[in-house]
Scaffold this motif. Structure first.
Motif, short mmCIF file in Angstrom:
data_model
loop_
_atom_site.label_atom_id
_atom_site.label_comp_id
_atom_site.label_asym_id
_atom_site.label_seq_id
_atom_site.Cartn_x
_atom_site.Cartn_y
_atom_site.Cartn_z
N TYR A 38 0.65 -1.19 -0.36
CA TYR A 38 0.08 -0.10 -0.06
C TYR A 38 0.48 1.30 0.31
O TYR A 38 0.85 2.20 -0.79
N GLY A 39 1.57 1.28 0.80
CA GLY A 39 3.13 2.07 1.25
C GLY A 39 3.38 2.83 -0.24
O GLY A 39 4.03 3.50 -0.63
N ASN A 40 3.80 1.44 -0.81
CA ASN A 40 5.19 1.31 -2.09
C ASN A 40 4.45 2.34 -3.28
O ASN A 40 4.50 2.53 -3.86
N GLY A 41 2.91 1.89 -3.19
CA GLY A 41 1.59 2.32 -4.32
C GLY A 41 1.51 3.67 -4.35
O GLY A 41 1.09 4.07 -5.67
N LEU A 42 1.79 4.26 -3.03
CA LEU A 42 0.90 5.75 -3.49
C LEU A 42 2.23 7.06 -4.10
O LEU A 42 2.83 6.60 -4.02
N MET A 43 1.29 7.66 -4.41
CA MET A 43 1.97 8.46 -5.22
C MET A 43 3.20 9.42 -3.88
O MET A 43 2.27 9.39 -3.15
N GLY A 44 4.33 9.95 -4.03
CA GLY A 44 5.21 10.11 -3.37
C GLY A 44 4.60 11.00 -2.98
O GLY A 44 4.66 11.69 -1.50
N PHE A 45 3.74 12.41 -3.03
CA PHE A 45 2.71 13.15 -2.01
C PHE A 45 1.93 12.81 -1.15
O PHE A 45 1.87 13.71 -0.04
N ARG A 46 1.64 12.36 -1.20
CA ARG A 46 0.61 10.93 -0.61
C ARG A 46 1.23 10.12 0.52
O ARG A 46 -0.02 9.92 1.53
N ARG A 47 1.84 9.93 0.43
CA ARG A 47 2.59 9.20 1.44
C ARG A 47 3.45 9.28 3.16
O ARG A 47 3.19 9.47 4.00
N ASP A 48 2.78 11.22 2.68
CA ASP A 48 2.73 11.32 4.47
C ASP A 48 1.91 11.45 5.06
O ASP A 48 1.45 11.55 6.80
N ASP A 49 1.03 11.37 4.18
CA ASP A 49 -0.78 11.77 4.72
C ASP A 49 -1.71 10.54 4.00
O ASP A 49 -2.38 11.25 4.45
N PRO A 50 -1.80 10.18 4.49
CA PRO A 50 -2.48 9.01 2.96
C PRO A 50 -3.42 8.23 4.07
O PRO A 50 -3.63 8.77 5.41
N PRO A 51 -4.71 8.48 2.98
CA PRO A 51 -5.75 7.38 4.13
C PRO A 51 -5.87 6.85 4.68
O PRO A 51 -5.50 5.59 4.29
N ARG A 52 -6.91 7.00 5.90
CA ARG A 52 -6.57 5.72 6.94
C ARG A 52 -7.56 4.35 6.48
O ARG A 52 -8.39 5.08 5.43
N VAL A 53 -6.78 3.38 7.23
CA VAL A 53 -7.57 2.29 5.73
C VAL A 53 -8.43 2.10 7.39
O VAL A 53 -7.11 1.17 8.39
N LEU A 54 -9.51 1.41 7.44
CA LEU A 54 -10.58 1.17 8.74
C LEU A 54 -11.07 0.02 7.92
O LEU A 54 -11.95 -0.33 7.21
N PRO A 55 -11.72 -0.66 8.85
CA PRO A 55 -12.59 -1.59 9.15
C PRO A 55 -13.90 -1.00 8.87
O PRO A 55 -13.92 -0.92 9.48
N SER A 56 -14.88 -1.73 8.13
CA SER A 56 -15.89 -1.67 8.25
C SER A 56 -16.70 -1.93 9.65
O SER A 56 -15.81 -2.80 10.45
N ALA A 57 -17.76 -0.68 9.82
CA ALA A 57 -18.06 -0.99 11.37
C ALA A 57 -19.87 -0.84 11.42
O ALA A 57 -20.19 -1.55 12.30
N LEU A 58 -20.26 -1.33 9.83
CA LEU A 58 -21.17 -2.41 9.99
C LEU A 58 -21.35 -3.55 9.73
O LEU A 58 -22.37 -4.48 9.64
N GLY A 59 -19.90 -4.59 9.42
CA GLY A 59 -19.92 -6.01 8.68
C GLY A 59 -20.85 -6.29 7.62
O GLY A 59 -21.66 -6.05 6.82
N PRO A 60 -21.07 -7.76 8.36
CA PRO A 60 -22.36 -8.79 7.24
C PRO A 60 -23.65 -8.04 6.58
O PRO A 60 -24.28 -8.18 5.68
N ASP A 61 -23.64 -6.99 7.68
CA ASP A 61 -25.29 -5.34 7.27
C ASP A 61 -24.86 -4.67 6.30
O ASP A 61 -26.26 -4.33 6.22
N ALA A 62 -23.73 -4.62 6.32
CA ALA A 62 -23.74 -3.56 5.09
C ALA A 62 -24.44 -3.89 4.17
O ALA A 62 -24.99 -2.91 3.49
#
Length: 397
Positions: free
Chosen positions: A345-369
């Motif tokens: 993930y980090g190596n695939g991001l454009m250089g300017f994004r690496r200092d503040d990449p989007p957070r990667v979060l798990p689903s909050a709704l689970g199988p009900d989503a």
């Protein structure tokens, strides 16, 4: 040509009456949408959120209460000042029938204005023949809707497959192509959506309201959607968001969709089995669940996690989301091989994004989503001028 009689000085005229009525409907819809997003909001809070006076908020809520669309309850006292009320779904108000059509089974439920699934039934596919599957679902929808008289105002279906307009044009996991989905409740408006699209819509609206969210989910294959400020970006015909069919996998591996190198077959149980030199599993989802804790599958799992991370970075570069949300088995795949995922993930991001990449979060709704997303789509149909007018006409009968 006959001369027009001038309107009396106190007569606002048809144009002004039309504008006033439109404004009244607009305010009513705004309040209903607010209660949907914030059940139990006080009338005073609603007035502030809608930028109207307390008198206007009181008048709108009274109209909606009389139409069986909202209910009010006394708000707990908070000190000095006038007492207010909290706003809720009316106990006899409109409802939506929602369906989650999955690889091996289905769920049918009734959803109210507040997003509560007030009644649910499930079934497994006795056959993968679409006419048999939809006969069972149609019977379940009819049985549930019949418990609520004529209150069901919309039907919404989440389906595991590529959706274009009102058809499932391809479902690799179910073996379907070009399937028109007939109405499940005659005379009731119906929406059809891809399961990953609707799951992402629910995650974005309910867990990250107002944000731009890239949603990715692994079940059998990988799917997802980009949701920008509550609006799913689905393209001209509704078939957008088929990220699983981007050429992010091995270009020598064929996908059931007809393309080569799809991401869809590079990150799930089929990919793990192929990397281990085994035959394609009958249930790729169950196979992946077992592989995630099997030491003998470690190398294959790490490779799939790296492909997931690399593809995620590519989509971040393209779509510029604030948040990446992982659903289905994707959080478990990342957790089982975190270092390969994070490196890719980090190596695939454009250089300017690496200092503040989007957070990667798990689903909050689970199988009900997916089914909650179907409810969102259903209420998008109900909470319109036409939808409320249809309810009002029935309520007045």
């Amino acid at each position: 040509m006959q001369a027009r009689t001038p309107a009396p000085a106190d007569d606002p005229g048809p144009a002004k009456v039309g504008r006033a009525e439109a404004a009244r409907w607009s305010g009513a819809l705004d309040l209903l949408k607010l209660v949907r997003s914030r059940p139990g909001v006080t009338r005073a809070e609603a007035a502030r959120a809608m930028h109207v006076g307390s008198g206007t908020a009181t008048e709108i809520s009274a109209r909606l209460r009389a139409l069986g669309l909202l209910a009010e309850a006394p708000a707990p006292p908070t000190g000095r000042g006038r007492p207010t009320t909290t706003l809720h779904a009316h106990p006899d108000g409109p409802l939506a029938a929602v369906v989650d059509l999955r690889f091996a089974d289905w769920v049918v439920a009734i959803a109210d204005l507040e997003g509560t699934l007030v009644d649910t039934t499930t079934g497994r596919h006795a056959s993968k023949r679409p006419e048999r599957v939809f006969a069972d679902i149609r019977a379940a929808v009819g049985e549930l809707a019949g418990r609520y008289d004529d209150r069901v105002q919309a039907v919404s279906i989440s389906a595991t497959g590529t959706v274009r307009r009102n058809a499932i044009v391809q479902s690799s996991v179910l073996g379907w192509r070009d399937l028109e989905v007939e109405p499940l409740l005659p005379g009731v408006p119906q929406a059809l959506g891809n399961d990953a699209t609707l799951a992402g819509l629910a995650e974005a609206r309910l867990s990250h309201p107002g944000r731009s969210v890239l949603f990715l989910t692994i079940e059998v294959g990988i799917g997802g959607i980009f949701v920008d400020e509550g609006h799913a970006v689905t393209g001209a015909t509704g078939a957008g968001g088929e990220f699983g069919h981007a050429p992010l996998g091995d270009p020598l591996v064929a996908c059931p969709c007809g393309a080569l190198g799809c991401w869809d077959v590079a990150v799930d149980g089929r990919a793990v089995a192929r990397l281990r030199g085994e035959a394609e599993p009958e249930d790729p989802r169950a196979y992946l669940i077992e592989a995630l804790v099997d030491p003998g599958s470690r190398a294959a799992v790490e490779e799939c996690a790296a492909v997931l991370g690399r593809g995620t970075a590519g989509l971040v570069n393209i779509l510029d989301p604030e948040i990446v949300c992982l659903g289905g088995l994707a959080p478990e795949l990342r957790r089982a091989a975190r270092e390969p995922f994070e490196d890719a993930y980090g190596n695939g991001l454009m250089g300017f994004r690496r200092d503040d990449p989007p957070r990667v979060l798990p689903s909050a709704l689970g199988p009900d989503a997916p089914i909650l997303g179907a409810a969102e789509a259903a209420w998008d149909m109900i909470l319109t001028e036409n939808g409320i007018a249809a309810w009002t006409e029935r309520h007045a009968e």
